[in-house]
Write an enzyme that holds these catalytic residues in place. Structure first.
Site, PDB file in Angstrom:
ATOM      1  N   THR A 138       0.833  -1.211   0.000  1.00 42.72           N
ATOM      2  CA  THR A 138       0.000   0.000   0.000  1.00 42.72           C
ATOM      3  C   THR A 138       0.866   1.258   0.000  1.00 42.72           C
ATOM      4  O   THR A 138       1.921   1.290   0.618  1.00 42.72           O
ATOM      5  CB  THR A 138      -0.886  -0.006   1.262  1.00 42.72           C
ATOM      6  N   GLY A 176       3.334  -3.348   8.225  1.00 42.65           N
ATOM      7  CA  GLY A 176       3.716  -3.581   9.614  1.00 42.65           C
ATOM      8  C   GLY A 176       5.225  -3.662   9.747  1.00 42.65           C
ATOM      9  O   GLY A 176       5.938  -3.863   8.760  1.00 42.65           O
ATOM     10  N   GLU A 414      -6.125  -5.911   3.798  1.00 41.47           N
ATOM     11  CA  GLU A 414      -6.226  -7.029   2.838  1.00 41.47           C
ATOM     12  C   GLU A 414      -7.387  -6.825   1.875  1.00 41.47           C
ATOM     13  O   GLU A 414      -8.047  -7.771   1.465  1.00 41.47           O
ATOM     14  CB  GLU A 414      -6.367  -8.377   3.559  1.00 41.47           C
TER      15      GLU A 414
HETATM   16  C1  LIG Z   1      -4.340 -12.848  10.312  1.00 41.91           C
HETATM   17  C2  LIG Z   1      -3.952 -11.477  10.781  1.00 41.91           C
HETATM   18  C3  LIG Z   1      -3.245 -10.691   9.729  1.00 41.91           C
HETATM   19  C4  LIG Z   1      -2.862  -9.352  10.211  1.00 41.91           C
HETATM   20  C5  LIG Z   1      -1.953  -8.618   9.308  1.00 41.91           C
HETATM   21  C6  LIG Z   1      -2.565  -8.070   8.058  1.00 41.91           C
HETATM   22  C7  LIG Z   1      -1.910  -6.805   7.679  1.00 41.91           C
HETATM   23  C8  LIG Z   1      -2.472  -6.249   6.436  1.00 41.91           C
HETATM   24  C9  LIG Z   1      -1.818  -6.303   5.291  1.00 41.91           C
HETATM   25  C10 LIG Z   1      -2.338  -5.662   4.057  1.00 41.91           C
HETATM   26  O1  LIG Z   1      -3.345  -5.031   4.048  1.00 41.91           O
HETATM   27  S1  LIG Z   1      -1.410  -5.915   2.638  1.00 41.91           S
HETATM   28  C11 LIG Z   1      -2.170  -4.953   1.389  1.00 41.91           C
HETATM   29  C12 LIG Z   1      -3.478  -5.530   0.941  1.00 41.91           C
HETATM   30  N1  LIG Z   1      -3.955  -4.809  -0.201  1.00 41.91           N
HETATM   31  C13 LIG Z   1      -5.026  -5.177  -0.844  1.00 41.91           C
HETATM   32  O2  LIG Z   1      -5.685  -6.114  -0.490  1.00 41.91           O
HETATM   33  C14 LIG Z   1      -5.349  -4.369  -2.093  1.00 41.91           C
HETATM   34  C15 LIG Z   1      -6.779  -4.554  -2.539  1.00 41.91           C
HETATM   35  N2  LIG Z   1      -6.879  -4.379  -3.970  1.00 41.91           N
HETATM   36  C16 LIG Z   1      -6.808  -5.397  -4.843  1.00 41.91           C
HETATM   37  O3  LIG Z   1      -6.660  -6.553  -4.477  1.00 41.91           O
HETATM   38  C17 LIG Z   1      -6.884  -5.026  -6.284  1.00 41.91           C
HETATM   39  O4  LIG Z   1      -6.593  -3.695  -6.492  1.00 41.91           O
HETATM   40  C18 LIG Z   1      -8.267  -5.338  -6.900  1.00 41.91           C
HETATM   41  C19 LIG Z   1      -9.342  -4.505  -6.259  1.00 41.91           C
HETATM   42  C20 LIG Z   1      -8.578  -6.806  -6.745  1.00 41.91           C
HETATM   43  C21 LIG Z   1      -8.174  -5.012  -8.407  1.00 41.91           C
HETATM   44  O5  LIG Z   1      -7.078  -5.693  -8.958  1.00 41.91           O
HETATM   45  P1  LIG Z   1      -6.245  -5.060 -10.158  1.00 41.91           P
HETATM   46  O6  LIG Z   1      -5.769  -3.741  -9.769  1.00 41.91           O
HETATM   47  O7  LIG Z   1      -5.210  -6.037 -10.611  1.00 41.91           O
HETATM   48  O8  LIG Z   1      -7.359  -4.897 -11.245  1.00 41.91           O
HETATM   49  P2  LIG Z   1      -7.480  -5.542 -12.678  1.00 41.91           P
HETATM   50  O9  LIG Z   1      -6.212  -5.364 -13.399  1.00 41.91           O
HETATM   51  O10 LIG Z   1      -8.737  -4.975 -13.257  1.00 41.91           O
HETATM   52  O11 LIG Z   1      -7.635  -7.110 -12.465  1.00 41.91           O
HETATM   53  C22 LIG Z   1      -8.804  -7.614 -12.080  1.00 41.91           C
HETATM   54  C23 LIG Z   1      -8.790  -9.079 -12.496  1.00 41.91           C
HETATM   55  O12 LIG Z   1      -7.888  -9.762 -11.652  1.00 41.91           O
HETATM   56  C24 LIG Z   1      -8.589 -10.698 -10.859  1.00 41.91           C
HETATM   57  N3  LIG Z   1      -7.962 -10.706  -9.552  1.00 41.91           N
HETATM   58  C25 LIG Z   1      -7.796  -9.671  -8.732  1.00 41.91           C
HETATM   59  N4  LIG Z   1      -7.182 -10.059  -7.615  1.00 41.91           N
HETATM   60  C26 LIG Z   1      -6.930 -11.363  -7.759  1.00 41.91           C
HETATM   61  C27 LIG Z   1      -6.316 -12.335  -6.925  1.00 41.91           C
HETATM   62  N5  LIG Z   1      -5.841 -12.022  -5.711  1.00 41.91           N
HETATM   63  N6  LIG Z   1      -6.228 -13.588  -7.363  1.00 41.91           N
HETATM   64  C28 LIG Z   1      -6.710 -13.930  -8.573  1.00 41.91           C
HETATM   65  N7  LIG Z   1      -7.331 -13.059  -9.411  1.00 41.91           N
HETATM   66  C29 LIG Z   1      -7.423 -11.799  -8.996  1.00 41.91           C
HETATM   67  C30 LIG Z   1      -9.990 -10.168 -10.836  1.00 41.91           C
HETATM   68  O13 LIG Z   1     -10.918 -11.162 -10.532  1.00 41.91           O
HETATM   69  C31 LIG Z   1     -10.131  -9.680 -12.246  1.00 41.91           C
HETATM   70  O14 LIG Z   1     -10.286 -10.815 -13.098  1.00 41.91           O
HETATM   71  P3  LIG Z   1     -10.991 -10.678 -14.522  1.00 41.91           P
HETATM   72  O15 LIG Z   1     -12.367 -10.203 -14.255  1.00 41.91           O
HETATM   73  O16 LIG Z   1     -10.176  -9.711 -15.327  1.00 41.91           O
HETATM   74  O17 LIG Z   1     -10.962 -12.084 -15.065  1.00 41.91           O
HETATM   75  C1  LIG Z   2      -4.038  -2.006  10.607  1.00 39.18           C
HETATM   76  C2  LIG Z   2      -3.637  -1.991   9.172  1.00 39.18           C
HETATM   77  C3  LIG Z   2      -2.569  -2.754   8.759  1.00 39.18           C
HETATM   78  C4  LIG Z   2      -2.148  -2.712   7.433  1.00 39.18           C
HETATM   79  N1  LIG Z   2      -1.053  -3.426   7.055  1.00 39.18           N
HETATM   80  C5  LIG Z   2      -0.593  -3.329   5.780  1.00 39.18           C
HETATM   81  C6  LIG Z   2       0.596  -4.011   5.394  1.00 39.18           C
HETATM   82  O1  LIG Z   2       1.229  -4.698   6.177  1.00 39.18           O
HETATM   83  N2  LIG Z   2       1.030  -3.870   4.121  1.00 39.18           N
HETATM   84  C7  LIG Z   2       0.370  -3.112   3.209  1.00 39.18           C
HETATM   85  O2  LIG Z   2       0.804  -3.031   2.076  1.00 39.18           O
HETATM   86  N3  LIG Z   2      -0.779  -2.472   3.550  1.00 39.18           N
HETATM   87  C8  LIG Z   2      -1.266  -2.557   4.808  1.00 39.18           C
HETATM   88  N4  LIG Z   2      -2.423  -1.907   5.171  1.00 39.18           N
HETATM   89  C9  LIG Z   2      -3.119  -1.091   4.179  1.00 39.18           C
HETATM   90  C10 LIG Z   2      -4.442  -1.703   3.737  1.00 39.18           C
HETATM   91  O3  LIG Z   2      -4.233  -2.803   2.923  1.00 39.18           O
HETATM   92  C11 LIG Z   2      -5.288  -0.634   3.045  1.00 39.18           C
HETATM   93  O4  LIG Z   2      -5.585   0.373   3.998  1.00 39.18           O
HETATM   94  C12 LIG Z   2      -6.568  -1.264   2.521  1.00 39.18           C
HETATM   95  O5  LIG Z   2      -6.304  -2.117   1.439  1.00 39.18           O
HETATM   96  C13 LIG Z   2      -7.623  -0.210   2.101  1.00 39.18           C
HETATM   97  O6  LIG Z   2      -7.114   0.699   1.197  1.00 39.18           O
HETATM   98  P1  LIG Z   2      -7.199   2.268   1.435  1.00 39.18           P
HETATM   99  O7  LIG Z   2      -6.759   2.554   2.811  1.00 39.18           O
HETATM  100  O8  LIG Z   2      -6.452   2.885   0.327  1.00 39.18           O
HETATM  101  O9  LIG Z   2      -8.723   2.607   1.338  1.00 39.18           O
HETATM  102  P2  LIG Z   2      -9.464   3.244   0.099  1.00 39.18           P
HETATM  103  O10 LIG Z   2      -9.356   2.275  -1.060  1.00 39.18           O
HETATM  104  O11 LIG Z   2      -9.025   4.628  -0.123  1.00 39.18           O
HETATM  105  O12 LIG Z   2     -10.965   3.223   0.630  1.00 39.18           O
HETATM  106  C14 LIG Z   2     -11.674   4.383   1.074  1.00 39.18           C
HETATM  107  C15 LIG Z   2     -13.139   4.294   0.623  1.00 39.18           C
HETATM  108  O13 LIG Z   2     -13.193   4.280  -0.797  1.00 39.18           O
HETATM  109  C16 LIG Z   2     -14.011   3.221  -1.246  1.00 39.18           C
HETATM  110  N5  LIG Z   2     -13.500   2.696  -2.520  1.00 39.18           N
HETATM  111  C17 LIG Z   2     -12.205   2.575  -2.907  1.00 39.18           C
HETATM  112  N6  LIG Z   2     -12.153   1.971  -4.120  1.00 39.18           N
HETATM  113  C18 LIG Z   2     -13.414   1.694  -4.494  1.00 39.18           C
HETATM  114  C19 LIG Z   2     -14.000   1.066  -5.625  1.00 39.18           C
HETATM  115  N7  LIG Z   2     -13.260   0.572  -6.612  1.00 39.18           N
HETATM  116  N8  LIG Z   2     -15.330   0.946  -5.675  1.00 39.18           N
HETATM  117  C20 LIG Z   2     -16.100   1.416  -4.673  1.00 39.18           C
HETATM  118  N9  LIG Z   2     -15.601   2.008  -3.561  1.00 39.18           N
HETATM  119  C21 LIG Z   2     -14.276   2.164  -3.480  1.00 39.18           C
HETATM  120  C22 LIG Z   2     -13.913   2.159  -0.156  1.00 39.18           C
HETATM  121  O14 LIG Z   2     -15.038   1.309  -0.170  1.00 39.18           O
HETATM  122  C23 LIG Z   2     -13.850   3.022   1.108  1.00 39.18           C
HETATM  123  O15 LIG Z   2     -15.170   3.324   1.499  1.00 39.18           O
HETATM  124  C24 LIG Z   2      -2.859  -1.925   6.492  1.00 39.18           C
HETATM  125  C25 LIG Z   2      -3.958  -1.177   6.909  1.00 39.18           C
HETATM  126  C26 LIG Z   2      -4.349  -1.198   8.234  1.00 39.18           C
HETATM  127  C27 LIG Z   2      -5.523  -0.366   8.663  1.00 39.18           C
END
Ligand SMILES: CCCCCCC/C=C/C(=O)SCCNC(=O)CCNC(=O)[C@H](O)C(C)(C)COP(=O)(O)OP(=O)(O)OC[C@H]1O[C@@H](n2cnc3c(N)ncnc32)[C@H](O)[C@@H]1OP(=O)(O)O
Ligand SMILES: Cc1cc2nc3c(=O)[nH]c(=O)nc-3n(C[C@H](O)[C@H](O)[C@H](O)COP(=O)(O)OP(=O)(O)OC[C@H]3O[C@@H](n4cnc5c(N)ncnc54)[C@H](O)[C@@H]3O)c2cc1C
Length: 646
Positions: A138, A176, A414
Site C-alpha cells: 500500500t 507492519g 487485505e
Molecule cells: C491474520 C492477521 C493478519 C494481520 C496482518 C494483516 C496486515 C495487512 C496487510 C495488508 O493489508 S497488505 C495490502 C493488501 N492490499 C489489498 O488487499 C489491495 C486490494 N486491492 C486489490 O486486491 C486489487 O486492487 C483489486 C481490487 C482486486 C483489483 O485488482 P487489479 O488492480 O489487478 O485490477 P485488474 O487489473 O482490473 O484485475 C482484475 C482481475 O484480476 C482478478 N484478480 C484480482 N485479484 C486477484 C487475486 N488475488 N487472485 C486472482 N485473481 C485476482 C480479478 O478477478 C479480475 O479478473 P478478470 O475479471 O479480469 O478475469
Molecule cells: C491495521 C492496518 C494494517 C495494514 N497493514 C498493511 C501491510 O502490512 N502492508 C500493506 O501493504 N498495507 C497494509 N495496510 C493497508 C491496507 O491494505 C489498506 O488500507 C486497505 O487495502 C484499504 O485501502 P485504502 O486505505 O487505500 O482505502 P481506500 O481504497 O481509499 O478506501 C476508502 C473508501 O473508498 C471506497 N472505494 C475505494 N475503491 C473503491 C472502488 N473501486 N469501488 C467502490 N468504492 C471504493 C472504499 O469502499 C472506502 O469506502 C494496512 C492497513 C491497516 C488499517
C-alpha cells in the site's frame, strides 16, 4: 466458582467436551491444542496488562514477547505451521505481535514466490529470523494495485533493479514492522527495455544486519492508530535504491532485460488470497471470544426485575437473548465456514502449485467475498456484545474494547470490504455462462437451474409458498434463490449498457446491486455450509443443539433481509409474521445451553483476558482487583495535585 455459572453448566443437555472436539477437528487436535496452551503458565510470558502501558512500552513488551516466542518454539521443537499458529494465537491473546507480518505475509510470500535458488538463499535467513520481513504494498495515495506508483526499473549494465518512490503519494504506508523489520517484500511496477510490465514483488534490504540502522532509505513508524498499538505500521520511501536482479521474486527478467510472462499475472497477489482466507477463521475466533465474554457475564449479572422476585440473571431477558444468541449462532456458523475456507485454500493452492490455475478465479472470488462478509458481521457483533455488558463492557477489563479495536481493521486491510465485495465480476460472469446454457461446477452450480426457477419480484400472495420455515433444507433453498440477486445486478449492468454507457460506468452505476448480490451469495454459502456440517455430526444431543443454532442463524438472517425474500416471492407475509414467533421459541430452546455452548469454544482465561468472561464467573472481586492496578493508583495522591490543584 460463582453459583449461577455452576447452575448453568449443570443445565447443559450435551457433552461440552465432545463439541470442543468437533470445533477443533478431532480429540487429538484438542489434546495438542491444550498441550500447547500450557505455555501460558510459563513465567517468561508474564507481562503487564498492555492497557496500563504507553505505546512505546507496549511495542517493547510485544517485541520481547515475539522474541521469547521464537526461542520457546525452538526449545519445544514446534515446527508444524498449524501448531505454530495455535501457539502464537494463545500467547498473543487479544493483541497483535510486532513480528506478525513476518509470519503471515513475508514468509508465505517467500514460500510461494521464490524459485529454487531464491528459496535456498532466503528461506534459511527468514526462518532463522536473521532476516525480519514486512510486506510493503500500500502507498500513501493508492491501494488499487494497478494504480501503485513505486517503480522497479531494470538496469542491464549492472544487473540491478532501481527501486524508486517518485512522488509523495508513492511512499509505502502501513506495512507492519517499520521499526522491527530489516527487509521488505516491495510491490512495484516493473520497467524493462522502457516498457511497464505491471506489478511485481522484490526483496529489498532496509536496515543494516548488525546495527539495525536504516540503509539510505527513509523508513519508520506511522504513529498511533485506533488500535494495533503493538504493531509499528511503517512508511518506506525509496530513492533510487539498487537491488540485485536475483531479488525479483519469480524472476521474470532475463539478464538482457527480456521480460518473461508468468503463467498468471495474478499469482503475485497470492499472499493476499492466503490472508483473506485466514481472516474468515479469525472472524469466527473473535466472534466466539466476544460471545463467551458477553454470555458468561450475562449469566452472573443480575439486574432489575421480571417479576417481583430477586433480580434475575440478565441472560433471562428476552431482549438480551435476542442480542446474543444470533451472534452465538454466527460464531458457530463462521467456525465451520472457516474450516471450509482453509480446506478450499489448501486444495486449490495445491493445484496451482502443480500448474493447474483453473480454480484461481473462484478461490479469489470466494475468499474476497467471505473475508468481507465475515469480518463485517463480526465487527458489528463485537460491539453488540460490548453494549450488552452495560457499563462494565466499556471498561478495558472486559477485553471487548480491545477486541473491537484490534479486529475492526480487518474490514479495511487485505482489501477494503466494499472493494472486495465488488470482486463479483466472477459471479456475474458465472451467471452469464449459466444463462448461456453452460453447466457450472462447484459452489456456483446453483446458478444452473436459475432460469427454470426464475425468481422475480411480484406479489407474494400470487405465488405458492416455497418455504417451510421449520425446515432447514427449505431455508437453505430459499437463501439459494435469494442469491439470484446477482440476476438483478447483471440486469442493471445490461440496462446501463443499453443507455450507451461504457462498461466501466455501467459497472459503477450497478455497484450497490453488485455488493448486495455478493452479500446474498456469501450468506447462502454460510447457511449451506452450516447445514451441511450438521450431517457430519453423529452425536444426537450435539446435533440437536447445533440444528437449533443453525435454524436461528437462518431465520434471523431472513428477518433482517425480509424485503429481499418478500420481493422475490420466496416467503409470504403470513410466513414472515411467523418468523419472529419461531425465533422466540428458538431463543428459549438455546437458553439452557448458552453457557455450555460458549464453554465449548474452550478459551483459557488467560487467552480471553477478560474479567467479565472469567470461567469461574467471579466478576466483581476481580473487577475491583484490576482497577486497583491502574497506574493512577500507584500513589495515594497523584502528582498533578501538587502541580496544579494544591
Ligand atoms: C491474520 C492477521 C493478519 C494481520 C496482518 C494483516 C496486515 C495487512 C496487510 C495488508 O493489508 S497488505 C495490502 C493488501 N492490499 C489489498 O488487499 C489491495 C486490494 N486491492 C486489490 O486486491 C486489487 O486492487 C483489486 C481490487 C482486486 C483489483 O485488482 P487489479 O488492480 O489487478 O485490477 P485488474 O487489473 O482490473 O484485475 C482484475 C482481475 O484480476 C482478478 N484478480 C484480482 N485479484 C486477484 C487475486 N488475488 N487472485 C486472482 N485473481 C485476482 C480479478 O478477478 C479480475 O479478473 P478478470 O475479471 O479480469 O478475469
Ligand atoms: C491495521 C492496518 C494494517 C495494514 N497493514 C498493511 C501491510 O502490512 N502492508 C500493506 O501493504 N498495507 C497494509 N495496510 C493497508 C491496507 O491494505 C489498506 O488500507 C486497505 O487495502 C484499504 O485501502 P485504502 O486505505 O487505500 O482505502 P481506500 O481504497 O481509499 O478506501 C476508502 C473508501 O473508498 C471506497 N472505494 C475505494 N475503491 C473503491 C472502488 N473501486 N469501488 C467502490 N468504492 C471504493 C472504499 O469502499 C472506502 O469506502 C494496512 C492497513 C491497516 C488499517
Amino acid at each position: 466458582m460463582n453459583p449461577d455459572i455452576v447452575k448453568e453448566r449443570q443445565n447443559a443437555s450435551f457433552d461440552v467436551q465432545k463439541l470442543t472436539y468437533i470445533l477443533d477437528g478431532g480429540p487429538e487436535k484438542t489434546k495438542r491444542r491444550r498441550e500447547i496452551s500450557l505455555v501460558l503458565n510459563d513465567p517468561d510470558f508474564d507481562e503487564e496488562d498492555p492497557n496500563f502501558l504507553s505505546r512505546s512500552e507496549r511495542y517493547e513488551q510485544a517485541v520481547r514477547k515475539s522474541a521469547q516466542m521464537i526461542l520457546k518454539l525452538r526449545e519445544y521443537g514446534i515446527s508444524d505451521p498449524a501448531e505454530i499458529n495455535c501457539y502464537k494465537s494463545v500467547v498473543r491473546g487479544n493483541f497483535h505481535e510486532s513480528l506478525g507480518l513476518h509470519y503471515v505475509m513475508f514468509l508465505p510470500t517467500l514460500y510461494s514466490q521464490c524459485d529454487q535458488e531464491q528459496s535456498k538463499k532466503w528461506l534459511p535467513l527468514a526462518t532463522s529470523f536473521e532476516v525480519l520481513g514486512t510486506y510493503a504494498q500500500t502507498e500513501l495515495g493508492h491501494t488499487h494495485l494497478r494504480g501503485l506508483e513505486t517503480t522497479a526499473t531494470f538496469d542491464p549494465t549492472t544487473q540491478e533493479f532501481v527501486l524508486n518512490s517518485p512522488t509523495v503519494t508513492s511512499i509505502k504506508w502501513w506495512p507492519g514492522a517499520g521499526k522491527t523489520s530489516n527487509h521488505a517484500v516491495v510491490l512495484a511496477q516493473l520497467y524493462t527495455r522502457g516498457k511497464c510490465h505491471g506489478l511485481h514483488a522484490f526483496i529489498v534490504q532496509l536496515r543494516h544486519m548488525d546495527t539495525h540502522e536504516p540503509l539510505p532509505i527513509l523508513v519508520g513508524d506511522i504513529g498511533p492508530k485506533f488500535g494495533f498499538s503493538e504493531v509499528d505500521n511503517g512508511f518506506l520511501k525509496l530513492d533510487h535504491v539498487r537491488i540485485p536482479r536475483e531479488n525479483m521474486l519469480m524472476k521474470h527478467v532475463e539478464p538482457d532485460g527480456r521480460y518473461v510472462k508468468p503463467a498468471s499475472a495474478k499469482l503475485t497477489y497470492g499472499t493476499m488470497v492466503f490472508i483473506r482466507s485466514l481472516l474468515v477463521g479469525l472472524s469466527a475466533l473473535v466472534m466466539a471470544k466476544s460471545c463467551t465474554i458477553a454470555i458468561r457475564y450475562s449469566a452472573v449479572r443480575h439486574q432489575s426485575e421480571i417479576r417481583s422476585e430477586p433480580e434475575p440473571q440478565i441472560l433471562d431477558y428476552q431482549t438480551q437473548q435476542y442480542k446474543l444468541f444470533p451472534l452465538l449462532a454466527t460464531a458457530y456458523a463462521f467456525s465451520f465456514v472457516g474450516q471450509y475456507m482453509t480446506e478450499t485454500y489448501y486444495r486449490i493452492s495445491g493445484d496451482i502449485n502443480q500448474g493447474d490455475l483453473s480454480e484461481l478465479p473462484e478461490l479469489h472470488a470466494v475468499s474476497a467475498g467471505l473475508k468481507a462478509f465475515t469480518t463485517w458481521t463480526t465487527n458489528t457483533g463485537i460491539e453488540v456484545c460490548r453494549m450488552s455488558c452495560g457499563g462494565h463492557g466499556y471498561s478495558r477489563s472486559s477485553a471487548l474494547p480491545d477486541l473491537y479495536a484490534e479486529f475492526t481493521p480487518t474490514c479495511t486491510y487485505e482489501g477494503e470490504n466494499t472493494v472486495m465485495m465488488l470482486q463479483t465480476a466472477y459471479l456475474v460472469k458465472s451467471y452469464r455462462q449459466a444463462k448461456a446454457g453452460e453447466q457450472l461446477r462447484g459452489i456456483m452450480s446453483y446458478l444452473n437451474d436459475m432460469e427454470q426457477r426464475h425468481v422475480r419480484a411480484h406479489p407474494a400472495s400470487a405465488r405458492p409458498a416455497l418455504v417451510d420455515i421449520n425446515d432447514l433444507s427449505d431455508l437453505v433453498e430459499s437463501y439459494k434463490l435469494r442469491a439470484a440477486l446477482v440476476e438483478s445486478a447483471a440486469k442493471s449492468i445490461q440496462q446501463e449498457l443499453q443507455k450507451r454507457r461504457s462498461h466501466e460506468d455501467a459497472w459503477n452505476n450497478s455497484a450497490i446491486d453488485l455488493v448486495k448480490a455478493s452479500d446474498a451469495h456469501c450468506h447462502y454459502m454460510v447457511v449451506k455450509l452450516f447445514t451441511d456440517k450438521l450431517s457430519e455430526i453423529g452425536d444426537p444431543d450435539i446435533n440437536l443443539v447445533l440444528t437449533t443454532l443453525a435454524q436461528l442463524y437462518a431465520l434471523h438472517g431472513i428477518a433482517l433481509n425480509s424485503g429481499d425474500f418478500l420481493q422475490a416471492g420466496l416467503l409470504t407475509v403470513p410466513q414472515m409474521q411467523q418468523i419472529p414467533v419461531r425465533i422466540k421459541e428458538l431463543l428459549c430452546l438455546i437458553r439452557p445451553n448458552a453457557v455450555a455452548l460458549v464453554d465449548a469454544f474452550d478459551f483459557p482465561d488467560k487467552v480471553l483476558s477478560s474479567v467479565l468472561g472469567r470461567y469461574d464467573g467471579n466478576v466483581y472481586e476481580n473487577l475491583f482487583e484490576w482497577a486497583r492496578r491502574s497506574p493512577l493508583n500507584a500513589t495515594e495522591v497523584h502528582e498533578s495535585f501538587h502541580k496544579y490543584l494544591k
